[in-house]
Design an enzyme around this catalytic site. Sequence first.
Site, PDB file in Angstrom:
ATOM      1  CB  CYS A 112      -0.939   0.015   1.195  1.00 44.05           C
ATOM      2  SG  CYS A 112      -2.038  -1.402   1.230  1.00 44.05           S
ATOM      3  CG  HIS A 252      -3.092   3.376   2.457  1.00 47.14           C
ATOM      4  ND1 HIS A 252      -3.634   2.993   1.241  1.00 47.14           N
ATOM      5  CD2 HIS A 252      -3.115   2.271   3.248  1.00 47.14           C
ATOM      6  CE1 HIS A 252      -3.976   1.717   1.310  1.00 47.14           C
ATOM      7  NE2 HIS A 252      -3.679   1.260   2.504  1.00 47.14           N
ATOM      8  CG  ASN A 282      -6.569  -0.758   1.463  1.00 46.90           C
ATOM      9  OD1 ASN A 282      -5.868  -0.390   0.524  1.00 46.90           O
ATOM     10  ND2 ASN A 282      -6.058  -1.235   2.579  1.00 46.90           N
TER      11      ASN A 282
END
Length: 325
Positions: A112, A252, A282
């Site tokens: 990520c 994020h 996500n």
Amino acid sequence: MKAKIIGTGSYAPEGILTNHDLEQRIETSDKWIVERTGVRQRHIAAKDEATSDMAAKAGARALAAAGVLASEVDLVIVATTTPDMFFPSTACLVLHRLGISNAAAFDLSAACSGFVYALSVGEQYILSGKYKKVLVIGADLMSRFVNWDDRSTCVLFGDGAGAVVLAPTSGKHGVLSSRLHSDGAFWDLIAVPGGGTANPPSEQVLAEKLNTIKMKGNETFKVAVRRLEEVAREALAENNVSISDLSVIVPHQANIRIIKAVAERLEIGLDKVVMNMDQYGNTSAASIPLALDQAVVDGRIKEGGLILLLAFGSGLTWGSSLIRW
Ligand code: UT7
């Protein structure tokens, strides 16, 4: 000299999976998912869609926004941990799709945090004077690696891609600083443990679903809040700016509660925090460039604004990028 973002672009697949759809498949509820994660829906790639397809679409949009031709691109970096295949790199497939020839291309794996890592690598090539136009893409197709029977992870993730074009500038605008961190001791907080060389594909790997995401959610949550706060403070201190100087933070998009906890610790209002996990979930390496592109398009990011990107992901990896737009 600085590296400046001269164009952004993003792409999310058409298919949408809502929390209500998930209620039909697993023991969960829209209420639980929204309260605990902030996610309402996620985009899911079509069966015949791969990471390179999404990455190429986002990349093409970023090149168009920057007014840069395929023939001008010197380097393509694709941050992804869900490549089309082990090799060739997804970046090579994207390069071919976009008609880019005579450029270098490679993938970068930092989960990520991948986009912030890739942006920093691209920045270094610009600063060294080696390349003039670098296409940096974050793309992940998480839905192929989700265990759809595991309610603690399958509700979180979505598919997508985001991209930027970097070019040199002698002005005040551009990437002011990048900070990258990692700690391999926490490798097992979020991992896809099977399918690689440690646990090659086998009947056992498939039976135990080791080829899907395994995550220690609670622990990950706590480390994420700590690291994101730390890395934000580090970027501010290093550049001698205060939190009130920031136009927006683009973190994020892991979980709304992580972001709220970090914003509270930093004492910054949520109106200055770009969030889109309600629509996308996500999307791993795509999460920051997708949110960044949306904030550019909707006018939240304007010329002269001070933008802080904050990343956290498997590895563990985390990092920041401070940008004068
Ligand atoms: O890019 C970084 C990626 N990872 C992350 O950012 C993950 C960070 N962690 C998280 O986001 C959170 O830990 C989760 C959203 C994954 C879980 O939330 P939580 O508040 O930490 O819940 P929990 O794991 O402590 O579970 C609480 C309860 C459990 O039930 P019991 O044992 O209390 O009866 C779970 O079984 O919630 C249950 N649960 C669910 N219930 C309904 C877990 N997932 C679900 C679900 N629907 N989808």
